[in-house]
Scaffold this active site. Structure first.
Site, PDB file in Angstrom:
ATOM      1  N   LYS A  54       0.838  -1.207   0.000  1.00  0.00           N
ATOM      2  CA  LYS A  54       0.000   0.000   0.000  1.00  0.00           C
ATOM      3  C   LYS A  54       0.878   1.265   0.000  1.00  0.00           C
ATOM      4  CE  LYS A  54      -1.883   1.571   3.690  1.00  0.00           C
ATOM      5  NZ  LYS A  54      -2.618   1.639   4.964  1.00  0.00           N
ATOM      6  N   ASP A  64      -6.349   1.090   0.737  1.00  0.00           N
ATOM      7  CA  ASP A  64      -6.431   1.091   2.202  1.00  0.00           C
ATOM      8  C   ASP A  64      -7.850   0.680   2.588  1.00  0.00           C
ATOM      9  OD1 ASP A  64      -8.034   3.263   1.688  1.00  0.00           O
ATOM     10  OD2 ASP A  64      -6.992   4.623   3.044  1.00  0.00           O
TER      11      ASP A  64
END
Ligand code: SF4
Length: 218
Positions: A121, A139
């Site tokens: 991420k 996320d």
């Protein structure tokens, strides 16, 4: 509505309502953005923005941060979540950048993920924000909102969501789409109470089409 039509409509609507979405983390250099993103794991951007000015001033470069210990960094970040682990990650990241990458932030995902504290991420955030690549960081907001809107169906994990979004969103729109979905999830399509009555994409949202406005506001 087909999946293709839904993607096109969502992109068009967000492009109208949020033409230039930005990260809410404050930063002045790519290295400092990396530090801020590492600090933002399981912590609010607002809290991170409170601690980073002093941190950035004390450690302006990877070299300056690589030369200290986590104990030296801890006082600057004590109010964010998991300060001990994050102090180790920040110093480890700086040392890796200095020792492995000549003091420069690498621009490919595999190299970025070699840096302590950097998962998929965070690496995708850096690729999208700093290098303007077609990288989609997923996320908790992006994961939830994509499923509610109907951009994904039954996605089991962030990687599956990432792959589906990247397959359907034109490359040029992916960096913006990452911010659109995060900001939409943070302020409108919230986890516990989506504000459907004030949502600019309610007419093209799968969740909304299946739930009455009254129910979504309970
Ligand atoms: S209509 Fe409701 S569920 Fe759909 S995107 Fe908007 S806030 Fe989220």
């Amino acid at each position: 509505m087909t999946i293709k039509q839904r993607y096109a409509a969502v992109i068009e609507r967000f492009a109208e309502t949020m033409p230039s979405p930005q990260t809410e983390l404050h930063y002045d250099t790519p290295f400092h953005l990396l530090l801020a993103v590492i600090l933002s794991a399981q912590c609010t951007d607002k809290r991170v923005n409170i601690v980073t000015p002093a941190l950035f001033e004390a450690f302006p470069t990877p070299e300056s941060l690589a030369a200290v210990t986590p104990d030296d960094v801890f006082p600057y970040i004590r109010s964010v979540s998991y300060p001990n682990n994050k102090a180790k990650s920040l110093v480890g990241a700086a040392r890796t950048i200095v020792e492995r990458f000549n003091g420069q932030l690498p621009s490919d995902i595999d190299s970025l993920m070699e840096i302590p504290g950097v998962g998929r991420k965070t690496a995708n955030v850096m690729l999208a924000v700093i290098f303007n690549r077609a990288a989609m960081a997923v996320d908790t907001h992006v994961f939830r909102v994509s499923e509610r809107i109907g951009l994904t169906t039954g996605s089991k994990n962030p990687l599956q969501t990432e792959r589906t979004l990247v397959r359907h969103i034109p490359d040029a729109d992916i960096p913006r789409a990452h911010h659109w979905l995060i900001l939409h999830g943070r302020y409108v399509c919230k986890a516990r109470r989506p504000d459907c009555l004030n949502c600019v994409i309610s007419d093209i949202c799968r969740y909304f089409s299946k739930n009455s406005p009254k129910e979504t506001q309970q």
